[in-house]
Design a protein around this motif. Sequence first.
Motif, PDB file in Angstrom:
ATOM      1  N   VAL A  46      41.023  32.742  42.451  1.00  0.00           N
ATOM      2  CA  VAL A  46      41.310  32.845  41.024  1.00  0.00           C
ATOM      3  C   VAL A  46      42.314  33.967  40.800  1.00  0.00           C
ATOM      4  N   THR A  47      43.250  33.756  39.890  1.00  0.00           N
ATOM      5  CA  THR A  47      44.182  34.823  39.539  1.00  0.00           C
ATOM      6  C   THR A  47      43.588  35.688  38.434  1.00  0.00           C
ATOM      7  N   GLN A  48      44.030  36.924  38.363  1.00  0.00           N
ATOM      8  CA  GLN A  48      43.571  37.811  37.304  1.00  0.00           C
ATOM      9  C   GLN A  48      43.983  37.249  35.948  1.00  0.00           C
ATOM     10  N   GLU A  49      45.177  36.687  35.871  1.00  0.00           N
ATOM     11  CA  GLU A  49      45.654  36.127  34.607  1.00  0.00           C
ATOM     12  C   GLU A  49      44.708  35.036  34.087  1.00  0.00           C
ATOM     13  N   ARG A  50      44.237  34.188  34.984  1.00  0.00           N
ATOM     14  CA  ARG A  50      43.321  33.133  34.550  1.00  0.00           C
ATOM     15  C   ARG A  50      41.963  33.722  34.170  1.00  0.00           C
ATOM     16  N   ALA A  51      41.503  34.700  34.925  1.00  0.00           N
ATOM     17  CA  ALA A  51      40.217  35.328  34.623  1.00  0.00           C
ATOM     18  C   ALA A  51      40.251  36.057  33.279  1.00  0.00           C
ATOM     19  N   GLU A  52      41.404  36.595  32.914  1.00  0.00           N
ATOM     20  CA  GLU A  52      41.555  37.245  31.610  1.00  0.00           C
ATOM     21  C   GLU A  52      41.556  36.213  30.490  1.00  0.00           C
ATOM     22  N   TYR A  53      42.030  35.024  30.775  1.00  0.00           N
ATOM     23  CA  TYR A  53      42.234  33.991  29.765  1.00  0.00           C
ATOM     24  C   TYR A  53      40.962  33.246  29.381  1.00  0.00           C
ATOM     25  N   GLU A  54      40.070  33.017  30.387  1.00  0.00           N
ATOM     26  CA  GLU A  54      38.912  32.177  30.111  1.00  0.00           C
ATOM     27  C   GLU A  54      37.759  32.458  31.054  1.00  0.00           C
ATOM     28  N   LEU A  55      36.574  32.065  30.608  1.00  0.00           N
ATOM     29  CA  LEU A  55      35.378  32.082  31.436  1.00  0.00           C
ATOM     30  C   LEU A  55      35.616  31.137  32.606  1.00  0.00           C
ATOM     31  N   LEU A  56      35.156  31.512  33.796  1.00  0.00           N
ATOM     32  CA  LEU A  56      35.388  30.673  34.970  1.00  0.00           C
ATOM     33  C   LEU A  56      34.085  30.393  35.707  1.00  0.00           C
ATOM     34  N   TRP A  57      33.983  29.173  36.214  1.00  0.00           N
ATOM     35  CA  TRP A  57      32.873  28.728  37.057  1.00  0.00           C
ATOM     36  C   TRP A  57      33.493  28.308  38.383  1.00  0.00           C
ATOM     37  N   VAL A  58      33.109  29.002  39.445  1.00  0.00           N
ATOM     38  CA  VAL A  58      33.652  28.699  40.773  1.00  0.00           C
ATOM     39  C   VAL A  58      32.521  28.142  41.629  1.00  0.00           C
ATOM     40  N   THR A  59      32.707  26.911  42.101  1.00  0.00           N
ATOM     41  CA  THR A  59      31.682  26.265  42.918  1.00  0.00           C
ATOM     42  C   THR A  59      31.693  26.852  44.331  1.00  0.00           C
ATOM     43  N   PRO A  60      30.611  26.666  45.092  1.00  0.00           N
ATOM     44  CA  PRO A  60      30.605  27.144  46.477  1.00  0.00           C
ATOM     45  C   PRO A  60      31.755  26.547  47.303  1.00  0.00           C
ATOM     46  N   ALA A  61      32.205  25.340  46.955  1.00  0.00           N
ATOM     47  CA  ALA A  61      33.318  24.711  47.679  1.00  0.00           C
ATOM     48  C   ALA A  61      34.676  25.244  47.227  1.00  0.00           C
ATOM     49  N   GLY A  62      34.697  26.064  46.153  1.00  0.00           N
ATOM     50  CA  GLY A  62      35.944  26.664  45.700  1.00  0.00           C
ATOM     51  C   GLY A  62      36.606  25.989  44.511  1.00  0.00           C
ATOM     52  N   ALA A  63      35.997  24.926  43.964  1.00  0.00           N
ATOM     53  CA  ALA A  63      36.557  24.300  42.760  1.00  0.00           C
ATOM     54  C   ALA A  63      36.368  25.264  41.594  1.00  0.00           C
ATOM     55  N   VAL A  64      37.402  25.383  40.755  1.00  0.00           N
ATOM     56  CA  VAL A  64      37.354  26.307  39.625  1.00  0.00           C
ATOM     57  C   VAL A  64      37.389  25.518  38.324  1.00  0.00           C
ATOM     58  N   HIS A  65      36.426  25.801  37.451  1.00  0.00           N
ATOM     59  CA  HIS A  65      36.353  25.182  36.125  1.00  0.00           C
ATOM     60  C   HIS A  65      36.487  26.312  35.111  1.00  0.00           C
ATOM     61  N   GLY A  66      37.338  26.109  34.107  1.00  0.00           N
ATOM     62  CA  GLY A  66      37.565  27.176  33.148  1.00  0.00           C
ATOM     63  C   GLY A  66      37.217  26.792  31.731  1.00  0.00           C
ATOM     64  N   GLY A  67      37.007  27.823  30.908  1.00  0.00           N
ATOM     65  CA  GLY A  67      36.763  27.625  29.488  1.00  0.00           C
ATOM     66  C   GLY A  67      35.495  26.847  29.223  1.00  0.00           C
ATOM     67  N   VAL A  68      35.627  25.846  28.349  1.00  0.00           N
ATOM     68  CA  VAL A  68      34.445  25.076  27.949  1.00  0.00           C
ATOM     69  C   VAL A  68      33.851  24.301  29.135  1.00  0.00           C
ATOM     70  N   GLN A  69      34.670  23.954  30.122  1.00  0.00           N
ATOM     71  CA  GLN A  69      34.117  23.271  31.293  1.00  0.00           C
ATOM     72  C   GLN A  69      33.267  24.218  32.135  1.00  0.00           C
ATOM     73  N   ALA A  70      33.591  25.511  32.113  1.00  0.00           N
ATOM     74  CA  ALA A  70      32.733  26.501  32.770  1.00  0.00           C
ATOM     75  C   ALA A  70      31.399  26.592  32.039  1.00  0.00           C
ATOM     76  N   VAL A  71      31.440  26.547  30.704  1.00  0.00           N
ATOM     77  CA  VAL A  71      30.210  26.549  29.913  1.00  0.00           C
ATOM     78  C   VAL A  71      29.383  25.307  30.241  1.00  0.00           C
TER      79      VAL A  71
END
Length: 137
Positions: A46-71
Motif C-alpha cells: 500500500v502507498t502512503q498516499e492511498r492510506a491517507e485517502y481511505e480506509l484499507l482492508w488488506v487480505t492475507p493474500a495481499g488484495a487491497v480493498h479501499g473505502g466503502v469496500q474496506a468497510v
Amino acid sequence: MRTRPVLIYDGDCAFCTSSVRFAERRLRPRCEISPWQFADLDVLGVTQERAEYELLWVTPAGAVHGGVQAVAKLLQDAGRGWVVPGVLLSLPPFRWIAHGVYRLVANNRERMPGGTPACALPADRRSGTRAPSGHAE
C-alpha cells in the motif's frame, strides 16, 4: 505470511480513530487493526498516499480493498448479523450510494463528531507522521 486481514486507518484523525474503536467494541472483527502511521505499508503493498485517502482492508493474500469496500469486508469479517450489510455494501446500487456517502464523510472528517482540525491537514504537516517512502524525514 500473514494469516489475518489488516485494517489500515488514519491514526492521526480523531474521527477515524473513534470509528475504528467503535468497530472494535461492537463488531469484534477478527483482523489486525493498525494506523497507517505505524504499519509497514511496503510489506502490505500500500502507498502512503492511498492510506491517507481511505480506509484499507488488506487480505492475507495481499488484495487491497479501499473505502466503502474496506468497510464491507470489515462487516463481513465480523460475522453474525454484520455479514448481510457487508454483502449489501458490495452490490450495486448499494455500493454506489455507499461510496458517495463514504467520500462525503472522508472529505469532511474534520467536521465530523470527534474530528479535529488535524484531520484536514496534509499528512506531512500532522504531528507524529512519517515522511512518504523515498522521501527524506
